[in-house]
Design a protein around this motif. Structure first.
Motif, short mmCIF file in Angstrom:
data_model
loop_
_atom_site.label_atom_id
_atom_site.label_comp_id
_atom_site.label_asym_id
_atom_site.label_seq_id
_atom_site.Cartn_x
_atom_site.Cartn_y
_atom_site.Cartn_z
N LEU A 11 22.23 -40.98 32.97
CA LEU A 11 21.65 -42.22 32.47
C LEU A 11 20.19 -42.39 32.88
CD1 LEU A 11 24.70 -44.54 33.19
CD2 LEU A 11 24.12 -43.32 31.07
N LEU A 12 19.76 -41.64 33.89
CA LEU A 12 18.37 -41.73 34.34
C LEU A 12 18.00 -40.47 35.10
CD1 LEU A 12 15.76 -43.40 34.69
CD2 LEU A 12 16.75 -44.32 36.79
N GLY A 13 16.95 -39.83 34.66
CA GLY A 13 16.34 -38.70 35.39
C GLY A 13 14.98 -39.15 35.90
N ASN A 14 14.20 -38.22 36.43
CA ASN A 14 12.88 -38.64 36.91
C ASN A 14 11.75 -37.71 36.49
OD1 ASN A 14 13.46 -36.57 38.64
ND2 ASN A 14 13.06 -37.69 40.51
N SER A 15 11.95 -36.99 35.40
CA SER A 15 10.89 -36.14 34.87
C SER A 15 10.10 -36.94 33.83
CB SER A 15 11.48 -34.90 34.21
OG SER A 15 10.50 -34.26 33.41
N VAL A 16 8.83 -37.19 34.11
CA VAL A 16 8.00 -37.98 33.20
C VAL A 16 7.92 -37.32 31.84
CG1 VAL A 16 5.68 -38.90 32.81
CG2 VAL A 16 6.67 -38.95 35.10
N ARG A 92 13.27 -46.87 41.24
CA ARG A 92 12.83 -47.81 42.27
C ARG A 92 11.33 -47.62 42.48
NH1 ARG A 92 16.53 -46.13 47.16
NH2 ARG A 92 15.43 -44.22 46.73
N ALA A 93 10.64 -48.66 42.75
CA ALA A 93 9.19 -48.56 42.95
C ALA A 93 8.86 -48.29 44.41
CB ALA A 93 8.51 -49.85 42.51
N ARG A 117 8.58 -44.86 35.92
CA ARG A 117 9.00 -46.28 35.89
C ARG A 117 8.19 -47.05 34.85
NH1 ARG A 117 11.42 -50.15 38.93
NH2 ARG A 117 10.42 -52.17 39.01
N ASN A 118 6.89 -46.86 34.84
CA ASN A 118 6.03 -47.56 33.88
C ASN A 118 6.31 -47.13 32.45
OD1 ASN A 118 4.86 -48.99 35.96
ND2 ASN A 118 3.13 -47.60 36.16
#
Length: 129
Positions: A11-16, A92-93, A117-118
């Motif tokens: 549901l969420l990864g972190n590769s821009v 999370r920021a 995140r942005n």
């Protein structure tokens, strides 16, 4: 809707770069690939969890083998995995990672997380923001 044969939904990864590519997709979910790294939010169904337990639970103990393997790799590689293209979660920021101690709170990691995140927020704004 999720694919009918799914075992895990990322549901969420972190590769821009991957997030930027995913938001352009028409489908709600696409097949997972290695560019979709990250285990920030995922769901494993009963069939998938049974499969993981059969593979990695030996004599009542977790056994991943001699190498330290990241959870996002052994979960997604072993199951019928799909990645969401619409994000109901966000990163999370400024908190870094609790798992990978070697880069916890590194400037590069926090910058990538802030960018991701942005990006997510620009496509899927929070209703109260």
């Amino acid at each position: 809707l999720a694919p009918p044969n799914w075992e895990v939904l990322q549901l969420l990864g972190n590769s821009v770069k991957r997030i930027a590519a995913l938001v352009a997709k028409r489908e709600a979910f696409v097949r997972w690939n290695i560019k979709s790294f990250g285990a920030q939010a995922y769901i494993i169904n009963r069939r998938g969890m049974t499969k993981l337990m059969g593979l990695f639970l030996k004599d009542g103990r977790q056994h991943l083998g001699p190498e330290n393997v990241h959870a996002d790799r052994w979960i997604y590689f072993m199951l019928n995995s799909h990645t969401a293209t619409r994000f109901t979660f966000n990163l999370r920021a400024g908190l870094g990672t609790d798992i990978q101690k070697f880069n916890h709170n590194s400037d590069g990691l926090q910058e990538r997380q802030a960018t991701a995140r942005n990006l997510i927020s620009s496509y899927f704004p929070h209703p109260f923001s």
